[in-house]
Structures are given as C-alpha cells and as structure tokens.
Write a protein that holds these residues in place. Structure first.
Motif, mmCIF file in Angstrom:
data_model
loop_
_atom_site.group_PDB
_atom_site.id
_atom_site.type_symbol
_atom_site.label_atom_id
_atom_site.label_comp_id
_atom_site.label_asym_id
_atom_site.label_seq_id
_atom_site.Cartn_x
_atom_site.Cartn_y
_atom_site.Cartn_z
ATOM 1 N N GLY A 70 -1.303 -1.678 -2.591
ATOM 2 C CA GLY A 70 -2.121 -0.561 -2.135
ATOM 3 C C GLY A 70 -2.191 -0.458 -0.634
ATOM 4 O O GLY A 70 -1.987 0.616 -0.044
ATOM 5 N N TYR A 92 -7.375 1.695 -4.126
ATOM 6 C CA TYR A 92 -6.140 2.338 -3.695
ATOM 7 C C TYR A 92 -5.545 3.258 -4.766
ATOM 8 O O TYR A 92 -5.112 4.374 -4.476
ATOM 9 C CB TYR A 92 -5.106 1.285 -3.308
ATOM 10 N N SER A 93 -5.481 2.783 -6.009
ATOM 11 C CA SER A 93 -4.831 3.560 -7.072
ATOM 12 C C SER A 93 -5.484 4.917 -7.241
ATOM 13 O O SER A 93 -4.803 5.951 -7.313
ATOM 14 C CB SER A 93 -4.878 2.787 -8.395
ATOM 15 N N LYS A 121 0.443 -8.028 -9.451
ATOM 16 C CA LYS A 121 -0.184 -7.088 -8.516
ATOM 17 C C LYS A 121 0.432 -5.690 -8.643
ATOM 18 O O LYS A 121 -0.281 -4.679 -8.701
ATOM 19 C CB LYS A 121 -0.027 -7.584 -7.076
ATOM 20 N N TRP A 122 1.761 -5.622 -8.675
ATOM 21 C CA TRP A 122 2.433 -4.330 -8.749
ATOM 22 C C TRP A 122 2.255 -3.672 -10.112
ATOM 23 O O TRP A 122 2.070 -2.447 -10.200
ATOM 24 C CB TRP A 122 3.921 -4.475 -8.429
ATOM 25 N N PHE A 125 -1.351 -2.349 -10.234
ATOM 26 C CA PHE A 125 -1.503 -1.194 -9.349
ATOM 27 C C PHE A 125 -0.818 0.040 -9.931
ATOM 28 O O PHE A 125 -1.408 1.132 -10.000
ATOM 29 C CB PHE A 125 -0.928 -1.501 -7.969
ATOM 30 N N TYR A 129 -2.564 3.560 -11.189
ATOM 31 C CA TYR A 129 -2.182 4.801 -10.500
ATOM 32 C C TYR A 129 -1.687 5.840 -11.505
ATOM 33 O O TYR A 129 -2.060 7.020 -11.444
ATOM 34 C CB TYR A 129 -1.100 4.502 -9.459
#
Length: 350
Positions: A70, A92-93, A121-122, A125, A129
């Motif tokens: 993010g 962030y998302s 993490k990815w 995220f 999102y």
C-alpha cells in the motif's frame, strides 16, 4: 529451444493462454512454480504480448517485492496532492478503490514475490482492493509470481495458476522429441536420446535442452555431462542449476531408457532374423533351449537359442551375420540382467 517450449508444447502454450484469458477479464492471478521456470523472460514476454494484442489500454509495470504494498503504490502511483488525502484509518486498499483519479486502475502490476511474508502482504492487499473496487469497475490487475514449494494462502479474487499442475511427463517427452527432431542421427539413436534426456534431466526443461544440444557427449556419459553443465553453465535467468541424483540413480534411469528404447529394437531384429531364416530354423524344431523351454514354432525362438543353433552348425550363417546375432544376443542378456550398455555397444546395434 525456448521457442519450442513456449510455442509448441501443448500444455506450456495452454498455461500462457489461460493466464492471458484471466488478465483480459481483469482477474488477478498468482503464478506459482516449485522449480525453475523454463526461460522465464520468454514466458513473461509471451504473456505480455498475448495480452497486448487484445488490450492495449492497460500498461504492464514491474513492481519490486516490497512487504508494504500500500505504501509503495501510494508513492509510485499517486501525485503529491493525492497522497496528502490518504488517512490510515481508511486503509490503503479502500483508499485506492474509492479513488477514480489515479493511474493504478489502468495497470497490470507484475510482482516477483520473494518470500512467504511478501506473498501474504500482497495477497491480502490485492484481495481487499479487488473487493472494495467492485466487479464492474476498471481496476488494477495483480500478477504475483512465486517460485516456491510452500502452501498458497487462499484469497478471494485471486486465481492460482500452478505451473507444476500443468506440466507433466508427457510435456517433457514432447519437448525432447521436438528439440531433437533436427539432429542428423539414426531414428534409433534419436529415440534413445529422447528417453535418456527425459529420464535423467527430470523436471528441469532447460537442463533437458542443454543435454539435447550436447547430445554427442551426453549419450556417452549422461551423469558426467550433466555435472559438466552444472559446473560451467547457468540458466537463462542467471540462476545455478541444481541436480541431486547420484551416479547409481542415474545408472538406473539409463537402464530404464535402454529398456524402453533399445529392447524393442532387439526384438525387432530377432523377429526379422527369424523370418529370414524360418525354413532352416523349422528343420531343427522342436528344440529345447538351455533353460528348458521347448520351441516348436520359429517365431518363438530366442536369440540365445539362435546363437546355439549357429554355433552347433545347424543354422548356417556367414561371419558378419553371426557376429551381428552375437552382439544383439549379448545386448539383450545385459539388459535382462539389469546391466546397462555402453554407448559403443549401442552404436554396434545400428
């Protein structure tokens, strides 16, 4: 060799095709493989070119394997004024998903994952999102590439494409056949090369290619040739080859290749020999072989019995014919007793 693999081997082509289909549908993907991806750069180029032919609007962007996706994307894809609007309480998302004035939504993000923490993490995220952005909105597409044998966390909105699930023994065999097709050798030797390469190079397609290209030395001593490759060459991505099989294990694989490729050749010779000398053989039947078998039909007579008949003078052969029969009989005996033939012995069977 890389063009043969990615353009002609059915399941390798299918792997790229299905990834392309998902990307064009704006579905994020995880590309997973446990061993080295053959000609990885060519693979990536194939995916990108296939997608660009049908969608030139979204651009591909290489993204480093950071563990704070993010924060990284905020700094890379948002102007200073937009970054100032971000509030940690939103996350962030959600912030990206609700923002229409950012270029992130028009990108394919290709991320080479370098560890389990980075992957988690990815995946988290990207999944969040995708959920926040909604089904009918233009959105960023995440291409997560992970070379590891670990378990993949299940995350909604991300489809997993496991290279190892697509590629099997048939594909490696097909590649070896195609790769050796231009070699100017007898079909018997080419068939043996295909079996030998497929057996001893295992799942490593680039190593298989090296063995085919150096086939003259490889056929003489597969294990020694592979050790030379390991010591003097690297894969197309710059990584080192690895090979864990011992000489004893390779010898067994050589024997298996010889049973599959050479044993039928010996049997074809025996059948042709018996047909050619059927009248002379029939006159000596029934005959009892050294191990007690009784033959009453010429087509059943084995090489050992034929040698016995020739040696006793009941089957008249010229010297050249007798020596050839002897070579084939000795080759069959070695293979039957789990021994391997040397390359010189194999060449004498041509």
């Amino acid at each position: 060799m890389m063009n043969i693999w990615w353009n002609q081997v059915t399941n390798a082509v299918q792997y790229v095709s299905e990834i392309k289909k998902s990307l064009l549908e704006e579905k994020s993907v995880l590309l997973k493989y446990s061993s080295s991806m053959p000609w990885r750069e060519c693979f990536e180029d194939s995916v990108k070119e296939a997608v660009k032919l049908q969608n030139s609007e979204k651009k591909f962007v290489e993204v480093p394997a950071v563990t704070n996706p993010g924060e990284y994307l905020l700094n890379e894809f948002c102007k200073k004024e937009k970054r100032a609007e971000y509030r940690p309480s939103k996350g962030y998302s959600k912030f990206f998903a609700e923002s229409e004035d950012i270029v992130l939504h028009d990108r394919y993000l290709w991320i080479e994952i370098d560890g389990e923490e980075c992957l988690e993490k990815w995946m988290s995220f990207a999944s969040e999102y995708i959920k926040e952005r909604g089904k009918n909105s233009n959105k960023a597409v995440f291409i997560l590439e992970w070379a590891d044998e670990g378990q993949v966390p299940v995350k909604k909105g991300i489809k997993v494409y496991s290279f190892d699930d697509y590629i099997g023994e048939y594909d490696r065999l097909a590649f070896a056949v195609l790769a050796s097709s231009s070699i100017k050798e007898d079909i018997f030797l080419k068939n043996y090369l295909v079996e030998l390469v497929t057996n001893t190079a295992g799942n490593d397609i680039e190593l298989c290619a090296d063995c085919v290209m150096g086939y003259k030395e490889f056929l003489k001593d597969p294990h020694a040739y592979i050790r030379t490759v390991l010591e003097s060459k690297v894969r197309s991505d710059g990584s080192e080859y690895s090979y864990e099989m011992t000489q004893e294990e390779v010898n067994h694989l050589i024997w298996l290749a010889q049973i599959k490729a050479i044993y039928p050749h010996l049997e074809e010779y025996r059948e042709e020999f018996v047909q050619r000398h059927a009248n002379a053989i029939s006159k000596q039947l029934p005959i009892q072989a050294p191990y007690g078998e009784i033959y009453s039909d010429p087509k059943d007579v084995e090489l050992g019995t034929l040698i016995y008949m020739a040696g006793s003078g009941t089957l008249v052969l010229n010297q050249s014919e007798y020596e050839k029969l002897k070579r084939f009989k000795e080759a069959r005996n070695k293979l039957s007793h789990l021994a391997t033939l040397t390359f010189e012995e194999i060449k004498q069977l041509l």
